[in-house]
Design a protein around this motif. Structure first.
Motif, PDB file in Angstrom:
ATOM      1  N   GLY A  41      39.079  34.154  31.131  1.00 17.28           N
ATOM      2  CA  GLY A  41      38.321  35.282  30.389  1.00 17.28           C
ATOM      3  C   GLY A  41      38.861  36.331  30.590  1.00 17.28           C
ATOM      4  O   GLY A  41      38.415  37.321  30.254  1.00 17.28           O
ATOM      5  N   ILE A  42      39.817  35.976  31.210  1.00 15.40           N
ATOM      6  CA  ILE A  42      40.768  37.320  32.374  1.00 15.40           C
ATOM      7  C   ILE A  42      41.605  38.004  31.424  1.00 15.40           C
ATOM      8  O   ILE A  42      42.569  37.640  30.553  1.00 15.40           O
ATOM      9  CB  ILE A  42      41.404  37.165  33.743  1.00 15.40           C
ATOM     10  CG1 ILE A  42      40.514  36.384  34.568  1.00 15.40           C
ATOM     11  CG2 ILE A  42      42.217  38.329  33.949  1.00 15.40           C
ATOM     12  CD1 ILE A  42      41.146  35.901  36.059  1.00 15.40           C
ATOM     13  N   ALA A  43      41.495  39.470  30.880  1.00 18.49           N
ATOM     14  CA  ALA A  43      42.221  40.335  30.686  1.00 18.49           C
ATOM     15  C   ALA A  43      42.980  41.105  31.451  1.00 18.49           C
ATOM     16  O   ALA A  43      44.338  41.340  30.786  1.00 18.49           O
ATOM     17  CB  ALA A  43      41.073  40.550  29.727  1.00 18.49           C
ATOM     18  N   GLN A  44      43.201  41.235  32.815  1.00 19.64           N
ATOM     19  CA  GLN A  44      43.371  42.232  33.678  1.00 19.64           C
ATOM     20  C   GLN A  44      43.124  42.434  34.867  1.00 19.64           C
ATOM     21  O   GLN A  44      41.800  41.234  34.904  1.00 19.64           O
ATOM     22  CB  GLN A  44      43.600  43.718  33.040  1.00 19.64           C
ATOM     23  CG  GLN A  44      41.573  44.670  33.253  1.00 19.64           C
ATOM     24  CD  GLN A  44      41.503  45.539  32.509  1.00 19.64           C
ATOM     25  OE1 GLN A  44      42.291  46.214  31.631  1.00 19.64           O
ATOM     26  NE2 GLN A  44      40.825  46.439  33.923  1.00 19.64           N
ATOM     27  N   ARG A  45      43.349  43.094  35.659  1.00 22.29           N
ATOM     28  CA  ARG A  45      43.153  42.800  37.555  1.00 22.29           C
ATOM     29  C   ARG A  45      43.417  43.681  38.047  1.00 22.29           C
ATOM     30  O   ARG A  45      44.881  44.943  36.967  1.00 22.29           O
ATOM     31  CB  ARG A  45      43.763  41.164  38.441  1.00 22.29           C
ATOM     32  CG  ARG A  45      44.657  40.945  38.098  1.00 22.29           C
ATOM     33  CD  ARG A  45      45.778  40.870  37.060  1.00 22.29           C
ATOM     34  NE  ARG A  45      45.677  39.936  36.645  1.00 22.29           N
ATOM     35  CZ  ARG A  45      45.188  39.401  35.201  1.00 22.29           C
ATOM     36  NH1 ARG A  45      45.762  39.933  33.875  1.00 22.29           N
ATOM     37  NH2 ARG A  45      45.463  38.400  34.736  1.00 22.29           N
ATOM     38  N   HIS A  46      43.074  44.309  38.992  1.00 23.75           N
ATOM     39  CA  HIS A  46      43.330  45.602  39.844  1.00 23.75           C
ATOM     40  C   HIS A  46      43.993  45.375  40.875  1.00 23.75           C
ATOM     41  O   HIS A  46      43.757  44.366  41.730  1.00 23.75           O
ATOM     42  CB  HIS A  46      42.024  46.658  40.328  1.00 23.75           C
ATOM     43  CG  HIS A  46      41.921  47.114  39.148  1.00 23.75           C
ATOM     44  ND1 HIS A  46      41.727  48.776  39.031  1.00 23.75           N
ATOM     45  CD2 HIS A  46      40.994  46.477  38.612  1.00 23.75           C
ATOM     46  CE1 HIS A  46      41.082  48.815  38.041  1.00 23.75           C
ATOM     47  NE2 HIS A  46      40.234  47.692  37.384  1.00 23.75           N
ATOM     48  N   ILE A  47      45.491  45.564  41.297  1.00 22.17           N
ATOM     49  CA  ILE A  47      46.647  45.479  41.843  1.00 22.17           C
ATOM     50  C   ILE A  47      47.058  46.697  43.257  1.00 22.17           C
ATOM     51  O   ILE A  47      47.610  47.479  42.915  1.00 22.17           O
ATOM     52  CB  ILE A  47      48.034  44.688  42.211  1.00 22.17           C
ATOM     53  CG1 ILE A  47      47.921  43.844  40.241  1.00 22.17           C
ATOM     54  CG2 ILE A  47      48.769  44.741  42.684  1.00 22.17           C
ATOM     55  CD1 ILE A  47      47.455  42.286  41.152  1.00 22.17           C
ATOM     56  N   ALA A  48      46.417  46.107  44.447  1.00 23.58           N
ATOM     57  CA  ALA A  48      46.603  47.380  45.676  1.00 23.58           C
ATOM     58  C   ALA A  48      47.859  47.663  45.537  1.00 23.58           C
ATOM     59  O   ALA A  48      48.899  47.355  44.807  1.00 23.58           O
ATOM     60  CB  ALA A  48      46.291  46.458  46.644  1.00 23.58           C
ATOM     61  N   SER A  49      47.707  49.002  46.079  1.00 24.60           N
ATOM     62  CA  SER A  49      49.936  49.715  45.289  1.00 24.60           C
ATOM     63  C   SER A  49      50.471  50.105  46.958  1.00 24.60           C
ATOM     64  O   SER A  49      49.759  50.248  48.058  1.00 24.60           O
ATOM     65  CB  SER A  49      49.417  50.999  45.071  1.00 24.60           C
ATOM     66  OG  SER A  49      48.620  52.020  45.656  1.00 24.60           O
TER      67      SER A  49
END
Length: 322
Positions: A41-49
């Protein structure tokens, strides 16, 4: 008759600006947007820079929660942070946050229960507030899971993201049935191999990578989480029909749907952010809660059921009246 109850005074959350889509991942590992969506069900995720850490994400979420509560760091005398990806082995991420927000009193410490961490931290903070040891607390779930992923392992790298969520809790005089009603915590260390990392400071002098037996974890998640929530609701005289909002750990959309169905909770009562955030481990419950508060779904007086399952295995549930 009044009692000391733990009230949720405010909530806040923060996500890194970098968004990693399924299509981008498909350029690195043998996967596709359709494959990931169908199974998770995942389309995207946020990643720490670079430069963003668990402490910096936590600080941002904490400041938003304080603003929401109309309070400052001077009003807080306890910080409990749930994380499995701390900035340092020591000192705790909680003490780093204490310094960052300018809190000069009280105590701060971390809780490590992986994805179940926020429910564990909530239980600890609730107990300390109810017994009078502390007056107001910041409870934070925060992770930079991207730092412990093997980006060549398609079974795990598609699942996780980074983020932070925070609650401000305060001990107040009130009637039973308000605030944090109760928590239910469990673990089974015999199931360690189902979800763990390949290293640690004492064993390998490194953090290692996250590894998971997905199908086995799925089965345990549905059974154990359902039992934890059914037991907790029964202890407080509730059923699935009484729940206004189900705010689960955002691990997998199929798990969310299977657990809700098992408990008789209508799909429209399930808060799901997994499509946009992925699995942010200890951050996922407070992140999802804050999203639903800010968009107007969760309102004051609503009865909310929380749950999570993580490595250990650990699992637990919580009932709160917002």
């Amino acid at each position: 008759m009044t009692d000391v109850v733990t009230r949720i005074a405010g909530s806040g959350s923060f996500l890194p600006g970098r968004v990693l889509t399924n299509d981008e991942l498909a350029k690195r590992v043998d996967t596709s947007d359709a494959w990931i969506r169908e199974r998770t069900g995942i389309a995207q995720r946020h990643i720490a820079s670079d430069g963003e850490t668990t402490a910096s994400l936590s600080e941002a979420a904490a400041r938003r929660a304080l603003d929401d509560a109309g309070l400052t760091a001077a009003d807080i005398d306890l910080i409990v942070v749930a994380t499995t990806t701390p900035d340092l082995v020591f000192p705790s991420t909680a003490t780093l946050i204490q310094a960052r927000i300018g809190m000069e009193q009280g105590a701060a410490f971390d809780v490590q229960a992986v994805c179940s961490g926020f429910v564990y931290a909530l239980s600890v903070a609730d107990a300390l507030l109810r017994t009078g040891q502390h007056r107001r607390a910041l409870v934070i779930g925060a992770e930079t899971m991207s730092r412990i992923l093997n980006w060549d392992d398609r079974a795990t790298c598609v699942l996780f993201g980074d983020g932070a969520g925070a609650w401000v809790l305060e001990a107040v005089e009130g009637k039973a049935g308000q605030g944090v009603l109760g928590c239910y915590l469990r673990s089974d260390g015999r199931l360690k191999d189902l979800l763990h990392t390949t290293g640690g400071p004492s064993s390998t002098q490194s953090s290692g990578y996250l590894v998971m037996q997905g199908n086995a974890v799925f089965k345990h998640a549905v059974v154990n989480i359902s039992e934890a929530m059914t037991t907790l609701m029964a202890q407080h005289g509730f059923s699935g029909d009484d729940i206004d909002w189900f705010v689960p750990h955002q691990a997998n959309q199929r798990i969310l749907e299977a657990v809700a169905k098992r408990l008789g909770i209508a799909p429209g009562k399930v808060v799901s952010t997994v499509a946009l955030h992925g699995n942010t481990s200890a951050a996922s419950v407070p992140l999802a809660f804050d999203v639903a508060v800010k968009d107007g779904r969760i309102k004051r007086g609503d009865l909310c059921l929380l749950e999570a399952l993580g490595g250990g295995l650990t699992w637990g549930s919580a009932l709160v009246r917002y």
